[in-house]
Design a protein around this motif. Structure first.
Motif, PDB file in Angstrom:
ATOM      1  N   ARG A  72      46.207  16.032  73.636  1.00 54.76           N
ATOM      2  CA  ARG A  72      45.315  15.635  72.552  1.00 54.76           C
ATOM      3  C   ARG A  72      43.924  15.310  73.103  1.00 54.76           C
ATOM      4  N   THR A  73      42.941  15.475  72.241  1.00 59.19           N
ATOM      5  CA  THR A  73      41.597  15.064  72.611  1.00 59.19           C
ATOM      6  C   THR A  73      41.538  13.540  72.730  1.00 59.19           C
ATOM      7  N   GLU A  74      40.682  13.062  73.593  1.00 58.10           N
ATOM      8  CA  GLU A  74      40.482  11.621  73.724  1.00 58.10           C
ATOM      9  C   GLU A  74      39.215  11.171  72.999  1.00 58.10           C
ATOM     10  N   LYS A  75      38.563  12.111  72.345  1.00 57.14           N
ATOM     11  CA  LYS A  75      37.347  11.795  71.610  1.00 57.14           C
ATOM     12  C   LYS A  75      37.701  11.274  70.213  1.00 57.14           C
ATOM     13  N   ALA A  76      37.077  10.184  69.820  1.00 59.62           N
ATOM     14  CA  ALA A  76      37.333   9.610  68.501  1.00 59.62           C
ATOM     15  C   ALA A  76      36.857  10.543  67.389  1.00 59.62           C
ATOM     16  N   ASN A  77      35.705  11.147  67.587  1.00 60.62           N
ATOM     17  CA  ASN A  77      35.143  12.064  66.595  1.00 60.62           C
ATOM     18  C   ASN A  77      34.592  13.298  67.303  1.00 60.62           C
ATOM     19  N   PRO A  78      35.469  14.231  67.658  1.00 57.06           N
ATOM     20  CA  PRO A  78      35.006  15.423  68.365  1.00 57.06           C
ATOM     21  C   PRO A  78      34.004  16.219  67.525  1.00 57.06           C
ATOM     22  N   THR A  79      32.901  16.564  68.122  1.00 55.14           N
ATOM     23  CA  THR A  79      31.824  17.227  67.375  1.00 55.14           C
ATOM     24  C   THR A  79      31.915  18.754  67.439  1.00 55.14           C
ATOM     25  N   ASN A  80      32.616  19.262  68.432  1.00 53.52           N
ATOM     26  CA  ASN A  80      32.709  20.711  68.587  1.00 53.52           C
ATOM     27  C   ASN A  80      34.142  21.155  68.288  1.00 53.52           C
ATOM     28  N   ALA A  81      34.559  20.926  67.045  1.00 51.13           N
ATOM     29  CA  ALA A  81      35.938  21.184  66.640  1.00 51.13           C
ATOM     30  C   ALA A  81      35.971  22.063  65.400  1.00 51.13           C
ATOM     31  N   PHE A  82      37.127  22.642  65.141  1.00 52.79           N
ATOM     32  CA  PHE A  82      37.319  23.431  63.923  1.00 52.79           C
ATOM     33  C   PHE A  82      38.761  23.285  63.456  1.00 52.79           C
ATOM     34  N   THR A  83      38.953  23.478  62.152  1.00 53.80           N
ATOM     35  CA  THR A  83      40.281  23.380  61.541  1.00 53.80           C
ATOM     36  C   THR A  83      40.676  24.739  60.978  1.00 53.80           C
ATOM     37  N   LEU A  84      41.899  25.147  61.298  1.00 55.98           N
ATOM     38  CA  LEU A  84      42.421  26.451  60.880  1.00 55.98           C
ATOM     39  C   LEU A  84      43.702  26.233  60.083  1.00 55.98           C
ATOM     40  N   MET A  85      43.762  26.823  58.901  1.00 55.06           N
ATOM     41  CA  MET A  85      44.960  26.772  58.058  1.00 55.06           C
ATOM     42  C   MET A  85      45.590  28.154  58.007  1.00 55.06           C
ATOM     43  N   ILE A  86      46.917  28.204  58.166  1.00 52.55           N
ATOM     44  CA  ILE A  86      47.655  29.465  58.147  1.00 52.55           C
ATOM     45  C   ILE A  86      48.688  29.384  57.034  1.00 52.55           C
ATOM     46  N   SER A  87      48.759  30.416  56.198  1.00 51.18           N
ATOM     47  CA  SER A  87      49.707  30.382  55.097  1.00 51.18           C
ATOM     48  C   SER A  87      50.208  31.782  54.761  1.00 51.18           C
ATOM     49  N   ASN A  88      51.513  31.964  54.869  1.00 49.26           N
ATOM     50  CA  ASN A  88      52.145  33.155  54.305  1.00 49.26           C
ATOM     51  C   ASN A  88      52.387  32.842  52.831  1.00 49.26           C
ATOM     52  N   VAL A  89      51.655  33.510  51.949  1.00 47.50           N
ATOM     53  CA  VAL A  89      51.662  33.146  50.527  1.00 47.50           C
ATOM     54  C   VAL A  89      52.842  33.736  49.760  1.00 47.50           C
ATOM     55  N   ARG A  90      53.559  34.663  50.372  1.00 45.88           N
ATOM     56  CA  ARG A  90      54.654  35.418  49.742  1.00 45.88           C
ATOM     57  C   ARG A  90      54.105  36.273  48.607  1.00 45.88           C
ATOM     58  N   MET A  91      54.124  37.565  48.818  1.00 44.49           N
ATOM     59  CA  MET A  91      53.436  38.487  47.917  1.00 44.49           C
ATOM     60  C   MET A  91      53.874  38.335  46.459  1.00 44.49           C
ATOM     61  N   VAL A  92      55.187  38.131  46.220  1.00 45.75           N
ATOM     62  CA  VAL A  92      55.674  38.070  44.839  1.00 45.75           C
ATOM     63  C   VAL A  92      55.427  36.706  44.196  1.00 45.75           C
ATOM     64  N   ASN A  93      55.039  35.723  44.976  1.00 44.12           N
ATOM     65  CA  ASN A  93      54.698  34.412  44.435  1.00 44.12           C
ATOM     66  C   ASN A  93      53.405  34.523  43.618  1.00 44.12           C
TER      67      ASN A  93
END
Length: 364
Positions: free
Chosen positions: A91-112
């Motif tokens: 884990r990062t030890e920085k309280a508020n990392p400034t050079n970060a990004f968030t990635l979300m991955i989702s298999n949505v299921r085609m028939v959904n």
């Protein structure tokens, strides 16, 4: 009752040891998935047999020992995804990392068709980047207006064969490609992401075919290992993400990590099972993020379900190259590289065969 326990014990023992066979046959590779379930069920069978009938004869001793070895064989794979083992990704030890990004991955299921519920999840999570697996044109048309307003950059390939892929990003993209590495109709994405600091990241998104009835895994192995080799040679620190249709503890995933040099944030933390959202007991970690040790983990969490058979998963990474040496660096030896090359060649040949069959079918 005794005979039933013996038969069940034999079946689950077979389930434990069959995956030791190095083969792409679907009915073998599918047994990579339920290692925890096999261990639990076989433990119940063993305990029930001993409690009810005891262990008296030599044959019973041998049987119980074999069952115990089968349980241990399963546990030696899944134990790496429990807190018993040291974490691989720090884990990062920085309280508020400034050079970060968030990635979300989702298999949505085609028939959904719960498009609005999915958009709720995205807006609640507010990731910097979003990978969607399995979207068809209906999915694209239902979400693109909302997402295009929030994400200025995108790569889009909706398909009606359950292998469509969409990617949105707030961060600027360079050199984006839609590629068909092994099979026609099964795309993967490559792009270079520019972080706000100006640092760049090579991102690979994948969704190979899973093992299923009469469909072996040669092409899955080939695609994952091709991406592993590309990630190793990428011009910038690499991230590989998507629905890999493989579990975190399989031999293929282990080889992928060694060839790519990427690390798995699940190791030492938990399973973070993403499939099947409909069946609580039978769940496996199929949606993954592997990344270069120049990144530090900020957070990793599974998001609530929204109608798909997959849970979304979201990760936040901090770019900290100055501390890269403090993290694990998976490495491949000569045998690993040779095995990877053989699997790639076998998968490419099978992919070409399937492509030819599709062309012949379409021409008829």
């Amino acid at each position: 009752m005794q005979t039933t326990l013996v038969i069940l014990g034999f079946i689950f023992t077979l389930f434990s040891f069959l995956p030791l066979i190095t083969s792409p046959l679907w009915w073998i590779r599918i047994l990579d998935f339920p290692r925890l379930h096999v261990a639990l069920l076989l433990s119940i069978i063993l305990a029930a047999y001993v409690a009810v009938y005891g262990v008296q004869s030599t044959s019973e001793i041998v049987m119980v020992v074999v069952w115990a070895l089968a349980i241990l064989n399963e546990l030696r794979y899944i134990i790496h995804f429990t807190p018993v083992v040291k974490v691989e990704a720090l884990r990062t030890e920085k309280a508020n990392p400034t050079n970060a990004f968030t990635l979300m991955i989702s298999n949505v299921r085609m028939v959904n068709q719960k498009y609005d519920k999915f958009l709720e999840r995205v807006l609640e999570a507010n990731p910097d980047m979003l990978i969607m697996n399995e979207p068809d044109q209906a999915w694209h048309d239902s979400v693109c207006k909302v997402l295009d307003e929030r994400y200025p950059y995108a790569i889009k390939k909706p398909l009606d064969n359950t292998y469509g892929m969409l990617f949105w990003s707030r961060n600027k993209l360079h050199d984006s490609e839609i590629r068909y590495l092994v099979e026609d109709g099964i795309p993967s994405f490559y792009t270079v992401i520019e972080l706000p600091s100006g640092d760049k990241v090579s991102l690979f998104t994948v969704h190979p075919q899973p093992p299923r009835l009469m469909l072996n895994t040669e092409t899955r192995e080939a695609e994952l290992l091709l991406v592993a080799k590309e990630a190793k040679k990428a011009p910038y620190p690499a991230v590989v993400a998507g629905d890999l249709n493989d579990v975190a503890w399989s031999k293929t995933t282990k080889l992928f990590k060694e060839i790519s040099g990427l690390i798995d944030p699940r190791v030492g933390r938990g399973f973070f099972n993403t499939y099947n959202a409909f069946v609580p007991f039978f769940r496996y970690p199929l949606d993954h993020v592997f990344y270069d040790p120049v990144f530090r983990l900020v957070s990793l969490r599974r998001l609530p379900k929204f109608g798909s058979d997959h849970f979304p998963i979201m990760i936040t990474l901090s770019f900290e190259p100055q501390r890269e040496h403090e993290q694990v660096h998976p490495r491949a030896d000569k045998e690993d590289k040779q095995e990877a090359n053989e699997l790639i060649q076998e998968g490419l040949e099978k992919g070409e065969e399937r492509n030819q069959e599709k062309q012949n079918s379409n021409s008829q």
